[in-house]
Write a protein that holds these residues in place. Structure first.
Motif, PDB file in Angstrom:
ATOM      1  N   SER A   1       3.742   0.905  -4.556  1.00  0.00           N
ATOM      2  CA  SER A   1       4.164   1.901  -3.572  1.00  0.00           C
ATOM      3  C   SER A   1       5.248   1.322  -2.671  1.00  0.00           C
ATOM      4  CB  SER A   1       2.968   2.386  -2.750  1.00  0.00           C
ATOM      5  OG  SER A   1       2.456   1.351  -1.954  1.00  0.00           O
ATOM      6  N   ASP A   2       5.958   2.195  -1.978  1.00  0.00           N
ATOM      7  CA  ASP A   2       7.102   1.779  -1.157  1.00  0.00           C
ATOM      8  C   ASP A   2       6.735   0.773  -0.069  1.00  0.00           C
ATOM      9  OD1 ASP A   2       8.777   3.353  -2.647  1.00  0.00           O
ATOM     10  OD2 ASP A   2       8.770   5.018  -1.227  1.00  0.00           O
ATOM     11  N   ASN A   3       5.529   0.861   0.475  1.00  0.00           N
ATOM     12  CA  ASN A   3       5.175  -0.014   1.592  1.00  0.00           C
ATOM     13  C   ASN A   3       4.485  -1.301   1.157  1.00  0.00           C
ATOM     14  OD1 ASN A   3       2.851   1.291   0.794  1.00  0.00           O
ATOM     15  ND2 ASN A   3       2.009   1.435   2.852  1.00  0.00           N
ATOM     16  N   GLU A   4       4.303  -1.513  -0.146  1.00  0.00           N
ATOM     17  CA  GLU A   4       3.666  -2.734  -0.633  1.00  0.00           C
ATOM     18  C   GLU A   4       4.697  -3.844  -0.798  1.00  0.00           C
ATOM     19  OE1 GLU A   4      -0.001  -1.232  -3.428  1.00  0.00           O
ATOM     20  OE2 GLU A   4       1.955  -1.537  -4.341  1.00  0.00           O
ATOM     21  N   THR A   5       4.326  -5.032  -0.355  1.00  0.00           N
ATOM     22  CA  THR A   5       5.170  -6.192  -0.612  1.00  0.00           C
ATOM     23  C   THR A   5       4.904  -6.676  -2.035  1.00  0.00           C
ATOM     24  OG1 THR A   5       3.527  -7.797   0.112  1.00  0.00           O
ATOM     25  CG2 THR A   5       4.997  -6.887   1.819  1.00  0.00           C
TER      26      THR A   5
END
Length: 71
Positions: free
Chosen positions: A2-6
């Motif tokens: 997902s976009d917010n996962e590093t």
């Protein structure tokens, strides 16, 4: 991912959910982080092939097939 996962978050999730071996996954993740953060847009051929070599065992764990890089 997902976009917010590093990348690290993704690695942790991959180990937990996909049952990937941490000893196989983390060297690849470290190499990707090094390429992205230490030398963005400056990857050498040697570093690229090193990353591919680190990815190959992960691909095998996921698919049961050897990774073949096609140009």
């Amino acid at each position: 991912r997902s976009d917010n996962e590093t990348i690290r978050d993704f690695a942790i999730i991959s180990v937990k959910n996909l049952k990937l071996s941490p000893t196989t996954l983390y060297p690849f993740i470290q190499k990707v982080e090094e390429i992205i953060y230490a030398k963005p847009f400056q990857i050498t051929d040697k570093e690229f092939y090193n990353a591919i070599n680190l990815f190959s065992p992960i691909y095998f764990e996921l698919t049961g097939y050897n990774f073949v890089l096609n140009f």
